[in-house]
Design a protein around this motif. Structure first.
Motif, short mmCIF file in Angstrom:
data_model
loop_
_atom_site.label_atom_id
_atom_site.label_comp_id
_atom_site.label_asym_id
_atom_site.label_seq_id
_atom_site.Cartn_x
_atom_site.Cartn_y
_atom_site.Cartn_z
N UNK A 24 44.53 39.28 96.44
CA UNK A 24 44.29 40.69 96.12
C UNK A 24 45.24 41.17 95.01
N UNK A 25 46.50 40.75 95.05
CA UNK A 25 47.43 41.10 93.98
C UNK A 25 46.97 40.52 92.65
N UNK A 26 46.51 39.29 92.67
CA UNK A 26 46.00 38.66 91.46
C UNK A 26 44.80 39.44 90.91
N UNK A 27 43.94 39.92 91.80
CA UNK A 27 42.78 40.70 91.37
C UNK A 27 43.20 42.01 90.71
N UNK A 28 44.29 42.61 91.20
CA UNK A 28 44.80 43.82 90.56
C UNK A 28 45.28 43.52 89.14
N UNK A 29 45.89 42.36 88.94
CA UNK A 29 46.32 41.97 87.59
C UNK A 29 45.12 41.84 86.66
N UNK A 30 44.05 41.29 87.16
CA UNK A 30 42.83 41.16 86.36
C UNK A 30 42.29 42.55 86.03
N UNK A 31 42.25 43.43 87.03
CA UNK A 31 41.67 44.77 86.84
C UNK A 31 42.52 45.65 85.92
N UNK A 32 43.82 45.72 86.18
CA UNK A 32 44.67 46.66 85.44
C UNK A 32 45.25 46.11 84.15
N UNK A 33 45.38 44.79 84.06
CA UNK A 33 46.03 44.19 82.90
C UNK A 33 45.10 43.33 82.06
N UNK A 34 43.85 43.20 82.50
CA UNK A 34 42.89 42.31 81.84
C UNK A 34 43.44 40.88 81.78
#
Length: 122
Positions: A24-34
């Protein structure tokens, strides 16, 4: 990149799913940081002893997330990521009766001129 670190109190070791939280943390990196999904890495470190407000951490648990990123993101993007991480921690970490849970996240720019990494295949 990013290489996320999660330090957590030993009391929490058997109370949450680190694999699910890491994904889930990794998915936030994808979402917020591309960030590219295969570039995200999260490690967990159990902390056997902590101090809270000048005393031993009896009855208190701690989860601290370090989220180093390459420079160039706006302050709003970093703040949004921080808020999303805190919300995610609240979803994944139980607060046991009689205990207090402290959570924090630090989104920080790394020095992209000196950072190096590699992947070795065997």
């Amino acid at each position: 990149m990013p290489q996320i670190s999660v330090d957590y109190s030993a009391n929490l070791a058997d109370t949450f799913d680190r694999q699910a939280l890491g994904l889930a943390l990794n998915q936030l990196a994808v979402k917020y940081l591309a960030a590219a999904p295969d570039a995200c890495r999260t490690r967990f470190r159990r902390v056997d002893e902590t101090v809270v407000v000048g005393e031993r951490a009896e009855g208190q648990d701690l989860v601290l997330v370090d989220f180093p990123i390459f420079p160039g993101r706006s302050p709003e993007a970093k703040a949004g990521l921080s808020e999303a991480v805190l919300a995610l921690l609240a979803e994944h970490l139980p607060t046991a009766p009689g205990r207090r849970l402290h959570t924090a996240v630090n989104v920080v720019d790394i020095d992209s001129d000196s950072y190096r990494g590699t992947t070795l295949d065997g």
